[in-house]
Enzyme design. Structure first.
Site, PDB file in Angstrom:
ATOM      1  N   THR A  37     -22.806  11.725  26.160  1.00 21.08           N
ATOM      2  CA  THR A  37     -21.391  11.769  26.552  1.00 21.08           C
ATOM      3  C   THR A  37     -21.188  12.353  27.953  1.00 21.08           C
ATOM      4  O   THR A  37     -21.855  13.309  28.340  1.00 21.08           O
ATOM      5  CB  THR A  37     -20.601  12.611  25.536  1.00 21.08           C
ATOM      6  OG1 THR A  37     -20.862  12.104  24.237  1.00 21.08           O
ATOM      7  CG2 THR A  37     -19.108  12.569  25.804  1.00 21.08           C
ATOM      8  N   THR A  71     -24.558  19.185  22.218  1.00 18.69           N
ATOM      9  CA  THR A  71     -24.874  20.170  21.181  1.00 18.69           C
ATOM     10  C   THR A  71     -26.317  20.654  21.342  1.00 18.69           C
ATOM     11  O   THR A  71     -27.233  19.850  21.461  1.00 18.69           O
ATOM     12  CB  THR A  71     -24.696  19.545  19.773  1.00 18.69           C
ATOM     13  OG1 THR A  71     -23.376  19.035  19.675  1.00 18.69           O
ATOM     14  CG2 THR A  71     -24.937  20.571  18.679  1.00 18.69           C
ATOM     15  N   GLU A 152     -27.237   9.422  12.512  1.00 16.90           N
ATOM     16  CA  GLU A 152     -26.424  10.587  12.869  1.00 16.90           C
ATOM     17  C   GLU A 152     -25.110  10.595  12.065  1.00 16.90           C
ATOM     18  O   GLU A 152     -24.705  11.632  11.529  1.00 16.90           O
ATOM     19  CB  GLU A 152     -26.124  10.575  14.370  1.00 16.90           C
ATOM     20  CG  GLU A 152     -25.295  11.777  14.772  1.00 16.90           C
ATOM     21  CD  GLU A 152     -25.404  12.122  16.245  1.00 16.90           C
ATOM     22  OE1 GLU A 152     -25.890  11.293  17.018  1.00 16.90           O
ATOM     23  OE2 GLU A 152     -24.988  13.240  16.594  1.00 16.90           O
TER      24      GLU A 152
HETATM   25  C1  LIG Z   1     -18.393  19.681  19.014  1.00 16.03           C
HETATM   26  C2  LIG Z   1     -18.874  18.448  19.713  1.00 16.03           C
HETATM   27  C3  LIG Z   1     -20.237  18.189  19.796  1.00 16.03           C
HETATM   28  C4  LIG Z   1     -20.701  17.060  20.460  1.00 16.03           C
HETATM   29  N1  LIG Z   1     -22.054  16.848  20.584  1.00 16.03           N
HETATM   30  C5  LIG Z   1     -22.499  15.823  21.372  1.00 16.03           C
HETATM   31  C6  LIG Z   1     -23.910  15.670  21.634  1.00 16.03           C
HETATM   32  O1  LIG Z   1     -24.755  16.400  21.118  1.00 16.03           O
HETATM   33  N2  LIG Z   1     -24.301  14.669  22.469  1.00 16.03           N
HETATM   34  C7  LIG Z   1     -23.411  13.814  23.038  1.00 16.03           C
HETATM   35  O2  LIG Z   1     -23.847  12.933  23.778  1.00 16.03           O
HETATM   36  N3  LIG Z   1     -22.074  13.934  22.809  1.00 16.03           N
HETATM   37  C8  LIG Z   1     -21.599  14.923  21.993  1.00 16.03           C
HETATM   38  N4  LIG Z   1     -20.237  15.070  21.768  1.00 16.03           N
HETATM   39  C9  LIG Z   1     -19.301  14.137  22.400  1.00 16.03           C
HETATM   40  C10 LIG Z   1     -18.610  13.202  21.398  1.00 16.03           C
HETATM   41  O3  LIG Z   1     -19.511  12.219  20.957  1.00 16.03           O
HETATM   42  C11 LIG Z   1     -17.366  12.639  22.099  1.00 16.03           C
HETATM   43  O4  LIG Z   1     -16.429  13.699  22.186  1.00 16.03           O
HETATM   44  C12 LIG Z   1     -16.793  11.459  21.359  1.00 16.03           C
HETATM   45  O5  LIG Z   1     -17.632  10.344  21.486  1.00 16.03           O
HETATM   46  C13 LIG Z   1     -15.387  11.094  21.850  1.00 16.03           C
HETATM   47  O6  LIG Z   1     -15.353  10.993  23.224  1.00 16.03           O
HETATM   48  P1  LIG Z   1     -14.187  11.739  24.082  1.00 16.03           P
HETATM   49  O7  LIG Z   1     -14.084  13.129  23.588  1.00 16.03           O
HETATM   50  O8  LIG Z   1     -14.462  11.521  25.518  1.00 16.03           O
HETATM   51  O9  LIG Z   1     -12.864  11.010  23.652  1.00 16.03           O
HETATM   52  P2  LIG Z   1     -12.269   9.670  24.290  1.00 16.03           P
HETATM   53  O10 LIG Z   1     -13.306   8.608  24.271  1.00 16.03           O
HETATM   54  O11 LIG Z   1     -11.619   9.997  25.577  1.00 16.03           O
HETATM   55  O12 LIG Z   1     -11.156   9.315  23.224  1.00 16.03           O
HETATM   56  C14 LIG Z   1      -9.974  10.112  23.075  1.00 16.03           C
HETATM   57  C15 LIG Z   1      -9.238   9.639  21.823  1.00 16.03           C
HETATM   58  O13 LIG Z   1      -8.871   8.293  21.975  1.00 16.03           O
HETATM   59  C16 LIG Z   1      -9.361   7.530  20.881  1.00 16.03           C
HETATM   60  N5  LIG Z   1      -9.848   6.212  21.345  1.00 16.03           N
HETATM   61  C17 LIG Z   1     -10.796   5.974  22.276  1.00 16.03           C
HETATM   62  N6  LIG Z   1     -11.007   4.649  22.386  1.00 16.03           N
HETATM   63  C18 LIG Z   1     -10.154   4.051  21.511  1.00 16.03           C
HETATM   64  C19 LIG Z   1      -9.905   2.706  21.116  1.00 16.03           C
HETATM   65  N7  LIG Z   1     -10.589   1.679  21.666  1.00 16.03           N
HETATM   66  N8  LIG Z   1      -8.983   2.469  20.167  1.00 16.03           N
HETATM   67  C20 LIG Z   1      -8.301   3.470  19.601  1.00 16.03           C
HETATM   68  N9  LIG Z   1      -8.494   4.773  19.905  1.00 16.03           N
HETATM   69  C21 LIG Z   1      -9.410   5.054  20.833  1.00 16.03           C
HETATM   70  C22 LIG Z   1     -10.529   8.320  20.314  1.00 16.03           C
HETATM   71  O14 LIG Z   1     -10.684   8.037  18.961  1.00 16.03           O
HETATM   72  C23 LIG Z   1     -10.093   9.740  20.557  1.00 16.03           C
HETATM   73  O15 LIG Z   1      -9.310  10.148  19.479  1.00 16.03           O
HETATM   74  C24 LIG Z   1     -19.766  16.158  21.047  1.00 16.03           C
HETATM   75  C25 LIG Z   1     -18.395  16.421  20.922  1.00 16.03           C
HETATM   76  C26 LIG Z   1     -17.940  17.540  20.268  1.00 16.03           C
HETATM   77  C27 LIG Z   1     -16.458  17.774  20.168  1.00 16.03           C
END
Ligand SMILES: Cc1cc2nc3c(=O)[nH]c(=O)nc-3n(C[C@H](O)[C@H](O)[C@H](O)COP(=O)(O)OP(=O)(O)OC[C@H]3O[C@@H](n4cnc5c(N)ncnc54)[C@H](O)[C@@H]3O)c2cc1C
Length: 304
Positions: A37, A71, A152
């Protein structure tokens, strides 16, 4: 932290990785994390911007970019990192095994997730990575990322269901022992209805999990159909978490929002339950994946 991250290296890595990198990780002597991410690429993994460009010798990649919410990143010895080696989109992504060095900086990200999770903001600055650290084939990394997700997401769901079962049990016990207006809470039909919703949610998700797990073991864990069913299970489990957290806090009353005492399990759960609805593929993305897969398999001639 082992997580399914090691799956990438064990399945797609070269022999030297399997012989030299994997054993200390399996023994718990070293840790590996999944670094995908970015601020610019969360749900839309294909939009990631961290680059890996071959140097003049053609022997090393130079990696530059940042990763967010990784993480275990604070403690990691190895970063299984998604990088852009080719064209924009999913077809230009590769996976690399990158060791910690001065060119890989980690900074703690404070979130409501456990502070022991070591969630990190990772910066790669002119990080020299020999070609032999590439996992699988160049520009075929997106397929690796996707194949890892099934494991996962399954694992995340197992944890969700275990926690929600515990929260439901606590709520049942509390309803049996708490007396209000001269009788136990459980004697109120409204409370029994809330408990019925919780029991039904836990049982439904548990049965879905058993069914999918049986299929993963007997028919394999890859493919569009199993991916869609796991996505639907994760979606259902995180929606159920929401309902259970809401009901449990109501039944516990003031104790449900108090960090010590009899409601402490429920209070923690109600603070944390949203996290799995975001990581490993958010609720909306899971729902979308499942329905898009159903649309793809929809017979063209089908009519009511
Ligand atoms: C505690 C924690 C641990 C994590 N650990 C890891 C890790 O180990 N490695 C790693 O690589 N990543 C990790 N992540 C990242 C995690 O995978 C991302 O936060 C997740 O993929 C969502 O991306 P974003 O937060 O950028 O949200 P965004 O992609 O910006 O999305 C924001 C919101 O919009 C919604 N949305 C997005 N696209 C659409 C769509 N097409 N249609 C409808 N709704 C949509 C999403 O559902 C979300 O609710 C972690 C995140 C957290 C919070």
């Amino acid at each position: 932290m082992l997580r399914p991250v090691c799956f990438d290296v064990r399945k797609y890595g070269s022999d030297w990785m399997k012989n030299e990198v994997v054993p200390p990780i399996i023994k718990g002597e070293q840790t590996v994390v999944l670094s995908i991410t970015e601020a610019f690429a969360g749900s839309d993994v294909a939009g990631l911007r961290t680059t890996a460009v071959l140097d003049a010798s053609g022997e090393n990649y130079i990696v530059n970019g940042t990763k967010k919410w990784i993480t275990g990143g604070m403690y990691a010895d190895w970063f299984v990192t998604a990088v852009r080696t080719g064209k924009p989109g999913a077809g230009g992504i590769s996976m690399m095994l990158i060791p910690r060095s001065d060119a890989v900086q980690t900074k703690i990200m404070k979130s409501k997730y456990s502070s022991s999770a070591g969630t990190a903001y990772v910066t790669y600055e002119n990080c020299v990575v020999p070609k032999k650290y590439l996992i699988g084939t160049e520009n075929k990394g997106f397929q690796i990322i996707m194949s890892n997700f099934n494991h996962e997401r399954w694992m995340i769901t197992v944890v969700c269901i275990a926690r929600v079962r515990m929260c439901t049990e606590e709520t049942f016990k509390w309803s049996m022992q708490r007396k209000v207006f001269g009788k136990p809470l459980i004697e109120q039909p409204v409370i029994r209805e809330k408990l019925a919703q919780m029991f039904a949610g836990v049982e439904t998700c548990t049965q879905m999990l058993y069914d999918i797990t049986y299929n993963m073991v007997s028919m394999g864990s890859q493919g569009a159909e199993v991916g869609a069913r796991i996505a639907l299970l994760k979606y259902q489990a995180t929606r159920m978490n929401h309902l259970v957290a809401d009901n449990a806090v109501q039944v516990f009353g003031g104790r449900g929002v108090t960090q010590t005492g009899m409601g402490r399990v429920v209070e923690v759960f109600s603070r944390m339950y949203k996290i799995p609805a975001v990581y490993g593929g958010s609720e909306e993305i899971m729902a979308d994946l499942a329905v898009r897969t159903a649309i793809k398999g929809y017979p063209k001639q089908a009519r009511l």
